[in-house]
Design an enzyme around this catalytic site. Structure first.
Site, mmCIF file in Angstrom:
data_model
loop_
_atom_site.group_PDB
_atom_site.id
_atom_site.type_symbol
_atom_site.label_atom_id
_atom_site.label_comp_id
_atom_site.label_asym_id
_atom_site.label_seq_id
_atom_site.Cartn_x
_atom_site.Cartn_y
_atom_site.Cartn_z
ATOM 1 N N TRP A 257 -15.527 -7.256 -6.683
ATOM 2 C CA TRP A 257 -14.298 -8.026 -6.862
ATOM 3 C C TRP A 257 -14.585 -9.526 -6.853
ATOM 4 C CZ3 TRP A 257 -14.669 -3.363 -4.552
ATOM 5 C CH2 TRP A 257 -13.736 -2.380 -4.875
ATOM 6 N N CYS A 293 -10.516 -0.618 -8.658
ATOM 7 C CA CYS A 293 -9.751 0.576 -8.277
ATOM 8 C C CYS A 293 -9.439 1.502 -9.443
ATOM 9 C CB CYS A 293 -8.479 0.185 -7.535
ATOM 10 S SG CYS A 293 -7.240 -0.682 -8.529
ATOM 11 N N HIS A 352 -2.433 -1.087 -6.905
ATOM 12 C CA HIS A 352 -3.616 -0.352 -6.485
ATOM 13 C C HIS A 352 -3.550 1.033 -7.125
ATOM 14 C CE1 HIS A 352 -7.037 1.061 -4.431
ATOM 15 N NE2 HIS A 352 -6.410 1.751 -3.493
ATOM 16 N N ASP A 375 -8.121 8.635 -2.473
ATOM 17 C CA ASP A 375 -8.481 7.279 -2.892
ATOM 18 C C ASP A 375 -9.984 7.080 -2.762
ATOM 19 O OD1 ASP A 375 -8.576 4.607 -3.530
ATOM 20 O OD2 ASP A 375 -7.017 3.987 -2.135
ATOM 21 N N ASP A 417 6.349 -2.133 6.752
ATOM 22 C CA ASP A 417 7.169 -3.341 6.783
ATOM 23 C C ASP A 417 6.252 -4.553 6.872
ATOM 24 O OD1 ASP A 417 9.436 -1.854 6.671
ATOM 25 O OD2 ASP A 417 9.992 -2.128 8.777
ATOM 26 N N GLU A 469 14.590 6.914 5.275
ATOM 27 C CA GLU A 469 13.415 6.043 5.106
ATOM 28 C C GLU A 469 13.116 5.269 6.382
ATOM 29 O OE1 GLU A 469 11.412 2.215 4.204
ATOM 30 O OE2 GLU A 469 13.548 2.445 4.665
ATOM 31 N N TYR A 538 -6.167 -9.320 -7.554
ATOM 32 C CA TYR A 538 -5.067 -8.357 -7.582
ATOM 33 C C TYR A 538 -4.958 -7.582 -6.274
ATOM 34 C CZ TYR A 538 -8.052 -4.222 -8.096
ATOM 35 O OH TYR A 538 -8.957 -3.219 -7.875
#
Length: 711
Positions: A257, A293, A352, A375, A417, A469, A538
């Site tokens: 990166w 990614c 991502h 991932d 959050d 949520e 990014y």
């Protein structure tokens, strides 16, 4: 899902192999089986022993299913197809009934024909004819046939034949259209950009391409994982997640990166997985340079689909990276509300890309099967290895982050959050503000059966702001390192937001945004507002601050004020990195109430597309020209420009050096290709240079079979 780790007994079906009426369901998993018993095969000459990688692997993990026989009585090779011109009787001459002399001879298997040719009826029935190799590849749960040649006639009253196999169907997907999309489709779409500027590029998965199956098996073998574990999809995808990046195990791709790719290939140049996997295999496991990614995710999709595991590439916009298992995204500010870069280890990536894979989860409570997040981008370690998942989407959605594997990390990526902390004079920090709707938006994957975008956010989280949520967030944070991080509700009568017109600013132009301040109270409000614009990777990592401002504002009762904010090209042109990403950070305080205002807005500078135009009709085996054109959007010269072109069934991947392209100049050139496969195809191209990246294009090419008319 490959599974040859153990064997069970089942009687051989006596139905003729010519009866193909009972073709079973088409499950989503591919089973590659060995062709012969390595212990019963005679020694071969060295040149004959140079077997392909697939068969070598199969011989390690499974044995053929023949009863024991004397070596002298078994043919030394398998019959792979009936000899031309011979019928069934000639292949295995049957003694007449009542022939007592032959009836007393022991029954032995002389040869086995697995009918494995990729153009044969078996491979067609199993939808494995797309694999560009002649290995024996069938799908679990579906009838297959083989042809046995015996030493004499089979007598059902006294003779017995046993077939030793084992099946496991933990990755079966019921819907035919989803199987076609998530296992068979070899071209996909990968989304990138920001939540307000979603862009897309086409990616060649190429899981059936020549040599890819061998390369995928090589990746599993290189991991050092015992083959006995390759029958468990949870274990297999976890191994793949770790092996696709090279961070700690010499895996397939080295991440980079930095913006400096002189030692390899820029991540934005790649348009598919085949070139990378082939190079890794050819170089005996030397990591390929370089990836980010979307490259990791594209390769994971290729490997899993090649192994028969349903998978898809998924993009999460405004994706959080939680570094301290707090399940919150923390922003630290000094006494003047300026960001403290050295403390802000958490970040929010513009986007991502990772993967979903489909499987049952017998290791988790009921209801946790189905799509699992996986991932391969090396961010944090899991049990000592840079990998992540599989984490159940059902568990993530409800905040059950205590369930394996790595559900905490994925939850933070999609539903944490954002907590703002201000430094006190004594060096401690106080919680001053919380943003609840900034992480995890517009989670995107290619739609089933079309090139459209499918929003799957609902699978990862309940609708933002709903009671379900909020309960999920509170449930998850009980298991985090900052369970007390939530501020008590306060009266907030001033709101701040940032917006952008249309698709956003173009590369090479000034960037214009609108800042909106809304006073919902019936009283006058004074606001001190700080702004900072920074160039970002990014991934949300800060590269350079471009500009800072300080503004005092007055808001009348119930007033809505719009501020036009402009960033000139000259201010950012020398600071941009790969994704041309910028972040505006706004922070302030209402003097009358001490209410804190804080928000961050990420956007990218749009780049132009490459235009690809086939000239004439595309026919298998015949050369066709393709015109490639591009217009430089910058008021400066692009130097050492390189184009990259590839297309499944059209042309192998190749790089085309072009030289310089002048300011605002348009260039056009012609490349030739010779299609090898008929049907609808996609030609992909990308451009790379130091001044401009993430430029690519795609065009559909309808390829016809060559017609051979009378001379």
């Amino acid at each position: 899902m490959l599974d040859l780790t153990s064997r069970g007994r089942m009687p051989v079906e006596t139905r003729s192999f010519r009866d193909t009426s009972a073709v079973g369901r088409f499950p989503s998993v591919a089973l590659a089986a060995g062709d012969e018993d390595p212990e019963e095969a005679p020694a071969k000459a060295p040149e004959e022993a140079k077997d392909d990688v697939c068969r070598q692997w199969l011989r390690r993990v499974g044995r053929c299913c023949c009863p024991e026989t004397d070596d002298d009585d078994v043919t030394d090779t398998l019959v792979t197809a009936p000899e031309e011109g011979k019928d069934e009787g000639e292949l295995g001459k049957r003694p007449a009934p009542g022939d007592s002399e032959l009836a007393e001879l022991p029954l032995k298997v002389k040869s086995i024909d697995l009918m494995k040719g990729k153009t044969g009826a078996e491979r067609l029935a199993h939808r494995t004819h797309l694999y560009q190799c002649d290995d024996f590849i069938i799908r679990r749960g579906q009838t297959f046939h083989m042809w046995l040649t015996l030493s004499r006639a089979f007598r059902p009253d006294t003779d017995k034949l046993h077939l030793e196999l084992k099946t496991e169907d933990a990755v079966f997907m019921d819907a035919e259209d989803e199987r076609q999309e998530y296992v068979v489709n070899d071209v996909g779409r990968i989304y990138y950009g920001t939540r307000d500027q979603i862009a897309v590029r086409t990616w060649d998965y190429g899981q059936f391409d020549d040599g890819i199956l061998a390369a995928c098996l090589f990746v599993l073998d290189k991991s050092g994982t015992p083959p006995s574990g390759w029958g468990d999809p949870v274990n297999v995808v976890r191994v793949v997640s770790g092996m696709i990046n090279s961070r700690d195990d010499q895996g397939v791709v080295e991440g980079n990166w930095s913006g400096n790719y002189i030692q390899g290939t820029s991540p934005t140049v790649w348009s598919g997985s085949m070139e990378i996997l082939t190079e890794y295999h050819k170089n005996n496991g030397t990591p390929v340079k370089y990836g980010q990614c979307w490259v990791f995710a594209g390769i994971v999709t290729t490997v899993l689909r090649c192994l028969g595991i349903p998978s898809r590439t998924v993009t999460n916009f405004s994706s959080a990276h939680d570094t301290d298992v707090s399940l919150t995204t923390d922003v630290y500010l000094d006494e003047d509300l300026q960001p403290l870069a050295h403390l802000n280890a958490d970040s929010v990536w513009n986007f991502h890309v990772w993967n979903d894979c489909w499987m049952a989860r017998h290791d988790l409570p009921a209801g946790m099967g189905g799509w699992q997040a996986l991932d391969a981008t090396p961010q944090e370690t899991s049990q000592g290895t840079f990998r992540c998942g599989p984490a159940s989407l059902a568990a993530i959605r409800d905040g059950q982050v205590f369930l394996k594997h790595d559900a905490q990390f994925v939850f933070a990526e999609v539903n944490s959050d954002k907590i703002y902390w201000q430094r006190n004079p004594d060096g401690t920090f106080s919680k001053i503000y919380s943003e609840k709707k900034v992480v995890g938006h517009l989670m995107s994957t290619k739609a089933v059966g079309s090139d459209g975008r499918s929003d799957i956010t609902r699978l990862y989280k309940h609708p933002e702001g709903t009671a379900a949520e909020r309960i999920a967030v509170e449930t998850a944070c009980r298991y985090g390192s900052k369970a007390e991080a939530y501020s008590s509700p306060v009266v907030e009568d001033v709101a701040i937001a940032v917006s952008m017109d249309g698709d956003g600013p173009q590369m090479g132009r000034d960037a214009e945004l609108t800042v909106t301040l809304r006073n919902s109270s019936a009283e006058h409000r004074r606001v001190v507002l700080h702004s900072q614009i920074a160039v970002m990777y990014y991934t949300g990592v800060h590269k350079a601050t471009v500009r800072t401002d300080h503004t005092d504002l007055d808001l009348l009762p119930t007033e809505v004020k719009f501020l036009e904010w402009t960033l000139e090209y000259k201010d950012y042109k020398d600071q941009l990195v790969d994704q041309a990403a910028l972040m505006l950070t706004l922070s302030g305080r209402v003097k009358e109430t001490q209410q804190v205002l804080a928000t961050q807005f990420s956007f990218r500078l749009r780049t132009p597309d490459l235009l690809l135009k086939p000239i004439g009709k595309a026919v298998v085996g015949e050369k066709i020209p393709v015109e490639i054109s591009f217009t430089n959007p910058l008021p400066q010269v692009l130097t050492s420009v390189m184009f990259h072109v590839e297309g499944l069934g059209l042309t192998t991947a190749r790089k085309i050096p072009h030289g310089d392209i002048g300011s605002r100049a348009t260039v056009s050139f012609t490349e030739h290709m010779v299609p090898t496969l008929a049907g609808p195809r996609k030609l992909l191209a990308s451009l790379h240079c130091r001044q401009l990246t993430q430029v690519h294009g795609v065009t559909d090419v309808a390829v016809r079979q060559r017609s051979y008319g009378a001379l």
